[in-house]
Write a protein that holds these residues in place. Structure first.
Motif, PDB file in Angstrom:
ATOM      1  N   PHE A 188      -1.961  -5.127 -19.432  1.00 12.36           N
ATOM      2  CA  PHE A 188      -1.290  -5.964 -18.434  1.00 12.36           C
ATOM      3  C   PHE A 188      -1.362  -5.338 -17.043  1.00 12.36           C
ATOM      4  CE2 PHE A 188       2.610  -3.614 -17.473  1.00 12.36           C
ATOM      5  CZ  PHE A 188       2.613  -2.682 -18.491  1.00 12.36           C
ATOM      6  N   ASN A 189      -1.249  -6.203 -16.052  1.00 11.91           N
ATOM      7  CA  ASN A 189      -1.090  -5.760 -14.669  1.00 11.91           C
ATOM      8  C   ASN A 189      -0.056  -6.662 -14.019  1.00 11.91           C
ATOM      9  OD1 ASN A 189      -2.620  -3.498 -14.194  1.00 11.91           O
ATOM     10  ND2 ASN A 189      -4.394  -4.609 -13.413  1.00 11.91           N
ATOM     11  N   VAL A 190       0.582  -6.157 -12.990  1.00  5.39           N
ATOM     12  CA  VAL A 190       1.554  -6.953 -12.258  1.00  5.39           C
ATOM     13  C   VAL A 190       1.175  -6.914 -10.783  1.00  5.39           C
ATOM     14  CG1 VAL A 190       3.998  -7.381 -11.882  1.00  5.39           C
ATOM     15  CG2 VAL A 190       3.271  -6.157 -13.921  1.00  5.39           C
ATOM     16  N   TYR A 191       1.066  -8.083 -10.182  1.00  5.78           N
ATOM     17  CA  TYR A 191       0.604  -8.163  -8.801  1.00  5.78           C
ATOM     18  C   TYR A 191       1.661  -8.763  -7.874  1.00  5.78           C
ATOM     19  CZ  TYR A 191      -3.957  -7.830 -11.078  1.00  5.78           C
ATOM     20  OH  TYR A 191      -5.016  -7.446 -11.845  1.00  5.78           O
ATOM     21  N   ASN A 192       1.656  -8.262  -6.641  1.00  8.28           N
ATOM     22  CA  ASN A 192       2.357  -8.951  -5.561  1.00  8.28           C
ATOM     23  C   ASN A 192       1.493 -10.103  -5.084  1.00  8.28           C
ATOM     24  OD1 ASN A 192       4.691  -7.318  -5.191  1.00  8.28           O
ATOM     25  ND2 ASN A 192       3.346  -5.699  -4.435  1.00  8.28           N
ATOM     26  N   SER A 193       2.054 -10.910  -4.180  1.00  8.80           N
ATOM     27  CA  SER A 193       1.304 -12.074  -3.725  1.00  8.80           C
ATOM     28  C   SER A 193       0.057 -11.690  -2.946  1.00  8.80           C
ATOM     29  CB  SER A 193       2.192 -12.970  -2.868  1.00  8.80           C
ATOM     30  OG  SER A 193       2.523 -12.299  -1.668  1.00  8.80           O
ATOM     31  N   ASN A 194       0.005 -10.459  -2.431  1.00  7.70           N
ATOM     32  CA  ASN A 194      -1.186 -10.065  -1.684  1.00  7.70           C
ATOM     33  C   ASN A 194      -2.245  -9.441  -2.576  1.00  7.70           C
ATOM     34  OD1 ASN A 194      -0.196  -7.540  -2.230  1.00  7.70           O
ATOM     35  ND2 ASN A 194       0.436  -7.099  -0.127  1.00  7.70           N
ATOM     36  N   GLY A 195      -2.032  -9.453  -3.867  1.00 11.25           N
ATOM     37  CA  GLY A 195      -3.019  -8.913  -4.788  1.00 11.25           C
ATOM     38  C   GLY A 195      -2.827  -7.432  -5.061  1.00 11.25           C
ATOM     39  N   GLY A 196      -1.862  -6.807  -4.389  1.00  7.70           N
ATOM     40  CA  GLY A 196      -1.582  -5.390  -4.638  1.00  7.70           C
ATOM     41  C   GLY A 196      -0.826  -5.217  -5.945  1.00  7.70           C
ATOM     42  N   LEU A 197      -1.056  -4.084  -6.583  1.00  3.27           N
ATOM     43  CA  LEU A 197      -0.397  -3.837  -7.861  1.00  3.27           C
ATOM     44  C   LEU A 197       1.060  -3.429  -7.662  1.00  3.27           C
ATOM     45  CD1 LEU A 197      -2.652  -1.718 -10.261  1.00  3.27           C
ATOM     46  CD2 LEU A 197      -1.945  -4.083 -10.456  1.00  3.27           C
ATOM     47  N   VAL A 198       1.923  -3.954  -8.493  1.00  2.00           N
ATOM     48  CA  VAL A 198       3.314  -3.499  -8.515  1.00  2.00           C
ATOM     49  C   VAL A 198       3.341  -2.238  -9.376  1.00  2.00           C
ATOM     50  CG1 VAL A 198       5.673  -4.115  -9.155  1.00  2.00           C
ATOM     51  CG2 VAL A 198       4.116  -5.873  -8.332  1.00  2.00           C
ATOM     52  N   ASP A 211      -4.658 -12.402  -6.773  1.00  2.00           N
ATOM     53  CA  ASP A 211      -4.470 -11.328  -7.747  1.00  2.00           C
ATOM     54  C   ASP A 211      -5.517 -10.243  -7.505  1.00  2.00           C
ATOM     55  OD1 ASP A 211      -6.826 -12.088  -8.912  1.00  2.00           O
ATOM     56  OD2 ASP A 211      -5.934 -12.791 -10.789  1.00  2.00           O
ATOM     57  N   GLY A 212      -5.364  -9.131  -8.191  1.00  2.00           N
ATOM     58  CA  GLY A 212      -6.249  -7.995  -7.971  1.00  2.00           C
ATOM     59  C   GLY A 212      -7.700  -8.350  -8.210  1.00  2.00           C
ATOM     60  N   GLY A 213      -7.931  -9.256  -9.165  1.00  2.00           N
ATOM     61  CA  GLY A 213      -9.295  -9.638  -9.488  1.00  2.00           C
ATOM     62  C   GLY A 213     -10.014 -10.262  -8.303  1.00  2.00           C
ATOM     63  N   PHE A 214      -9.270 -10.991  -7.476  1.00  2.00           N
ATOM     64  CA  PHE A 214      -9.885 -11.617  -6.308  1.00  2.00           C
ATOM     65  C   PHE A 214     -10.471 -10.564  -5.380  1.00  2.00           C
ATOM     66  CE2 PHE A 214      -9.741 -12.985  -1.890  1.00  2.00           C
ATOM     67  CZ  PHE A 214     -10.471 -14.149  -1.945  1.00  2.00           C
ATOM     68  N   TRP A 215      -9.682  -9.542  -5.109  1.00  2.00           N
ATOM     69  CA  TRP A 215     -10.159  -8.499  -4.187  1.00  2.00           C
ATOM     70  C   TRP A 215     -11.299  -7.695  -4.797  1.00  2.00           C
ATOM     71  CZ3 TRP A 215      -9.069  -9.832   0.312  1.00  2.00           C
ATOM     72  CH2 TRP A 215      -7.809 -10.296   0.694  1.00  2.00           C
ATOM     73  N   HIS A 216     -11.241  -7.494  -6.100  1.00  2.00           N
ATOM     74  CA  HIS A 216     -12.341  -6.797  -6.767  1.00  2.00           C
ATOM     75  C   HIS A 216     -13.641  -7.561  -6.586  1.00  2.00           C
ATOM     76  CE1 HIS A 216     -10.918  -3.317  -9.108  1.00  2.00           C
ATOM     77  NE2 HIS A 216      -9.736  -3.877  -8.925  1.00  2.00           N
ATOM     78  N   LYS A 217     -13.534  -8.871  -6.793  1.00  2.00           N
ATOM     79  CA  LYS A 217     -14.723  -9.699  -6.705  1.00  2.00           C
ATOM     80  C   LYS A 217     -15.221  -9.787  -5.263  1.00  2.00           C
ATOM     81  CE  LYS A 217     -17.730 -12.547  -8.531  1.00  2.00           C
ATOM     82  NZ  LYS A 217     -18.650 -12.207  -9.605  1.00  2.00           N
ATOM     83  N   LEU A 218     -14.289  -9.891  -4.312  1.00  2.00           N
ATOM     84  CA  LEU A 218     -14.693  -9.947  -2.908  1.00  2.00           C
ATOM     85  C   LEU A 218     -15.413  -8.652  -2.530  1.00  2.00           C
ATOM     86  CD1 LEU A 218     -14.671 -11.266  -0.066  1.00  2.00           C
ATOM     87  CD2 LEU A 218     -12.486 -10.131   0.331  1.00  2.00           C
ATOM     88  N   SER A 219     -14.865  -7.519  -2.961  1.00  2.00           N
ATOM     89  CA  SER A 219     -15.477  -6.235  -2.639  1.00  2.00           C
ATOM     90  C   SER A 219     -16.866  -6.154  -3.250  1.00  2.00           C
ATOM     91  CB  SER A 219     -14.632  -5.084  -3.203  1.00  2.00           C
ATOM     92  OG  SER A 219     -13.295  -5.267  -2.849  1.00  2.00           O
ATOM     93  N   ASP A 220     -16.961  -6.597  -4.482  1.00  2.00           N
ATOM     94  CA  ASP A 220     -18.229  -6.586  -5.183  1.00  2.00           C
ATOM     95  C   ASP A 220     -19.257  -7.450  -4.450  1.00  2.00           C
ATOM     96  OD1 ASP A 220     -19.802  -5.894  -7.464  1.00  2.00           O
ATOM     97  OD2 ASP A 220     -19.570  -7.960  -8.139  1.00  2.00           O
TER      98      ASP A 220
END
Lengths: 204, 689
Positions: A106-116, B18-27
């Motif tokens: 699992f991962n938990v994200y803030n709205s900006n995509g940063g990890l909590v 989500d984190g995946g978006f930034w990963h993909k953008l960076s890629d």
């Protein structure tokens, strides 16, 4: 199954059943496939009541880099009192061949995509589960690469799953719900804020 | 102005990545876009099934670049990505123009009617971004362009709930109709109409609006509403109203009924009763010649119209990831086995490694394993061809890189950083002056500099590892560490024997302590334990095989360095975990004792290993009051005399022994031996030397 472990085939079967059951719920899981292997995932947004977005706390460095574009206030925009902060929980269940049990990532994200951070996540765990978090040995969390996505995820370490499930499956009577994933996730899920609706367990 | 209270207000979109978006953008940026700044299409989605309290989200994830469409029951939005190459071009991008560009596209879709056949054209957005891939910093700003009418849309009356407008039966009919309608399409569509046809409510495509209106049917306009606010509709309604106003204002008599369709399913029960029913005043927009005004830049976290920022180094920077993974691994040990394990005290311990040879390399690696973050090597040698096979931080290339090989201390530090970038590792190339090795006049300046450097380094570290190959070179660091009360771990190798020990930590202030007699049955406290030199002078007791180590570590069995290095690090860690730290009494392992003050178990003074028998013992011995390195006399003389004292020790062969009284003791011992041995024995003992 009496030893708490299951085969890959059994696990995939439970995954299909689990996803089918969850279709009726407000948070349906998705069945995914990668290189012939099945796995399931769920995205769940949760409101942080009376809390500011975690990402909203700190940094105002971005303010300096650009001038505001619209100076006059737009009275057709609803005021922001309604915009609660929310965070995204992303859960994956993947079968581990080496442990012969399913593993929760699992991962938990803030709205900006940063990890909590993990500690912030644990601050959100309800108090009565926190005790369990500290007591129980199967809830240990480690960070590892998602086997299919190749990105870092937190992982409920699988090394205690079999021990736990051995006890659970031996207690389960024949007419109770017999989906291994369901029993396991309802036991370990709450410590990572994953709660399963009761309706999943009903056989109708 | 009285009108203003009736002005229809909309809940704006909140972008959610989500984190995946930034990963993909960076890629993509690294592997496809390069410096190409041209517009890239994106797909985002929103949802009308959230429960009350959830913000009105526009979601972007890993799949945003792939045009795979929204997840089930969600609605598509088209986006333009403007990914800038520099922060400056991000700053300087003309925000007004970006918004107007897309706004005019939406306006075109409205006026040409193409938005009637494909209503998803009403849901569009701009993402202006700059990705700093060195730091994993991302700057971004979303706009959800909304066309503004000449006069604001106003409400005819207060919004009501769908459940107040329709009967339960009608509502369940509507749910069925909605599901039938949406499931008949390739993908859920966010804008549709509701028509009453002979007492049944039918949901149909927007493109049939004209037909129903021409037939004189009552048409309600529905849209999937991502807002969960009880009184306000979400952002998609804005462009929808413009479309409606442009095409059907007249036929609708400047008034339109809207259903803000919200669909929650919980525990198998479907509900739309909380959807809003609005009646809105509209005015025609077909007479607008130019492109109307457009709004829609998203506010940032501080409710300002400005860009947002996220630092993803902790989840994307490989070296940060390595750090957190290493930390988590260690924490796992604590969570799982040793709740009382204090990892911070270990990671905060700054370690100075004297010698970057076989012991130094292995000790450093083991320290990394325990999460130690500050490691300094001292060595004066270069990596030679024989080194890499035993000295685990070096490789063949290090030997041939420069004439004579790389400097060992620096090469070891660099190698450590390659293994784990999170480590703060330094290599210092100095020679350690040794007693009995005369310093020539020409070398005095250099020697003084080296001594000064060494003193500073000893002061700046918490634990000093003596991993040098000669006995004499251990003297100066032992003395310095003793005078500065640093923890010392000493490891030495013979051919098949090794010694790992911690030096005693004497306080030197209390005059009485060094002579206090502790009963033999009691463990010796840490501040009464001896150092490498105390023990070396005191002859070993039991057998010739357990004798003092010889100093030629280069002719040792190769496995010994691994064993001794590992024990050296574990001894330090055990000591750090002991309640009394440096003054922890010495455990000797007799009678299966357990140590209740240290979670890791026993904390010995010395570990002496005999590989030929695969055996280890843990003797403990007291500080020797005539020790040439740690006795009070010597430490005091060093504190008083400083460098002048040291020079005397280096240059005058018997100076230290005279100072400590060893000379006198040796004389007495020799005298005693003359009396004890007969001639024959004397000869045989000389032979074995």
């Amino acid at each position: 199954m009496s030893l708490g472990v299951i085969s890959e085939e059994e696990c995939f079967g439970f995954m299909e059943d689990f996803v089918q059951r969850s279709k009726k719920s407000s948070e349906p899981w998705d069945l995914m496939e990668h290189g012939g292997k099945l796995y399931i995932y769920l995205k769940s947004w949760k409101v942080l009541s009376n809390q500011k977005d975690h990402s909203k706390v700190s940094d105002n460095s971005s303010d300096r880099i650009s001038e505001p574009v619209e100076t006059e206030t737009d009275h057709t925009i609803c005021s922001d009192e309604f915009s609660n902060a929310c965070i995204l929980f992303e859960y994956y269940v993947i079968y581990s061949e080496s442990y012969s049990v399913p593993v929760l990532y699992f991962n938990v994200y803030n709205s900006n995509g940063g990890l909590v951070s993990l500690s912030d996540v644990w601050d959100l765990v309800p108090a009565h589960y926190k005790e369990r978090l500290e007591e129980n040995r199967w809830t240990f969390i480690t960070q590892s690469e998602h086997p299919y996505l190749g990105r870092p995820y937190y992982q409920l370490h699988p090394c205690h799953t079999a021990t736990l499930m051995k006890d659970v499956t031996s207690m389960t009577s024949s007419n109770a719900c017999s989906n291994y994933l369901l029993s396991w996730l309802s036991a370990v899920g709450p410590v990572v804020l994953l709660s399963l609706p009761l309706t999943l367990a009903s056989d109708t | 102005m009285t009108q203003e209270s009736n002005v229809l207000q909309f809940v704006p979109f909140n972008s959610f990545l989500d984190g995946g978006f930034w990963h993909k953008l960076s890629d993509n940026k690294l592997n496809h876009y390069g410096l190409d700044e041209s517009i890239k299409p994106l797909t985002a989605w929103y949802y009308n099934g959230d429960s009350t309290g959830m913000p009105c989200r526009m979601n972007l994830e890993y799949t945003a670049f792939d045009n795979v469409g929204p997840p089930a029951r969600c609605f598509r939005a088209h986006g333009n990505l403007y990914n800038k190459n520099t922060l400056d071009s991000f700053k300087e991008a003309d925000k007004k123009q970006l918004l107007e560009e897309l706004g005019s596209e939406i306006w075109k879709a409205v006026t040409t009617g193409s938005a009637i056949t494909d209503p998803s054209k009403l849901s569009q957005f701009v993402l202006l971004a700059f990705a700093d891939l060195k730091k994993y910093h991302y700057y971004f700003w979303f706009a959800f362009p909304a066309i503004c009418p000449k006069t604001d849309f106003t409400l005819v009356k207060k919004p009501s709930k769908l459940s107040d407008k329709f009967s339960t039966e009608q509502i369940s009919q509507l749910i069925d109709s909605y599901n039938n309608f949406q499931n008949s399409l390739k993908e859920y569509v966010g804008y549709f109409i509701i028509v009453e046809d002979t007492n049944t409510l039918i949901i149909d495509q927007l493109e049939n609006t004209q037909k129903y209106l021409d037939d004189g049917k009552k048409v309600l306009f529905g849209f999937a509403d991502p807002s969960t606010v009880e009184s306000h509709p979400g952002w998609p309604l804005r462009n929808y109203l413009s479309l409606i106003s442009y095409h059907w204002c007249k036929q609708l008599n400047n008034k339109v009924d809207i259903i803000c369709f919200r669909y929650v399913s919980q525990a198998g029960i479907h509900n739309i009763g909380h959807s809003l029913y609005l009646t809105v005043n509209i005015s025609t927009m077909s007479d607008i010649q130019d492109i109307p005004k457009c709004v829609g830049w998203e506010k940032n976290e501080r409710q300002k119209l400005g860009p947002r920022f996220v630092n993803l180094s902790s989840s994307m920077d490989p070296s940060r990831l390595a750090e957190s993974a290493v930390d988590l691994n260690l924490k796992l040990m604590r969570w799982r086995l040793l709740p009382e394990l204090d990892l911070d005290v270990i990671s905060q311990t700054k370690c100075l490694l004297l010698g970057a040879g076989t012991l130094g390399c292995n000790v450093a690696r083991c320290l990394l394993g325990w999460g130690v973050r500050n490691i300094t090597f001292i060595d004066n040698g270069r990596v030679s061809y024989s080194n890499p096979v035993r000295q685990t931080l070096f490789v063949f290339n290090d030997c041939k890189e420069t004439a004579g090989g790389l400097l060992k201390a620096e090469a070891a530090a660099d190698s450590l950083k390659k293994i784990f970038p999170g480590v703060n590792a330094t290599g210092v190339n100095i020679s350690i002056p040794m007693p009995g090795h005369t310093i020539t006049d020409g070398a005095i300046k250099q020697t003084k500099d080296d001594i000064e450097t060494l003193e500073k380094l000893v002061s700046a570290h918490d634990a000093i590892f003596l991993l040098l190959d000669t006995r004499e070179s251990r003297w100066l660091p032992t003395l310095m560490a003793a005078s500065k009360q640093k923890t010392v771990i000493c490891a030495a190798l013979g051919f098949d024997t090794f010694l790992v020990m911690r030096h005693g930590n004497q306080s030197y202030t209390d005059t009485g302590t060094s002579n206090v007699n502790i009963p033999l049955s009691q463990p010796i406290p840490g501040n009464h334990l001896g150092c490498y030199f105390c023990n070396d002078v005191v002859a070993p007791g039991d057998s010739t095989r357990d004798r003092t180590l010889d100093q030629q570590c280069t002719v040792s069995r190769p496995g010994m360095s691994f064993i001794a290095s590992a024990l050296a690090v574990e001894l330090l860690v055990s000591l750090l975990q002991h309640k009394d730290k440096q003054t922890a009494p010495a455990d000797t392992g007799v009678n299966d004792e357990i140590n209740t003050e240290c979670s890791l178990g026993l904390v010995p003074h010395q570990i002496r290993g005999f590989l030929s028998r695969y055996q280890q013992i843990m003797p403990a011995s007291r500080a020797f009051d005539k020790c040439t390195a740690c006795s009070k006399t010597v430490v005091q003389a060093y504190k008083d005399g400083g460098i002048e004292f040291l020079l005397k020790a280096f240059n005058e062969p018997h100076y230290l022994e005279d100072l400590t009284g060893l000379t006198l003791m040796h004389q007495e011992t020799a005298d005693a031996e003359v009396w004890d041995f007969d001639d024959e024995e004397e000869f045989s003992s000389m032979d074995t030397q």
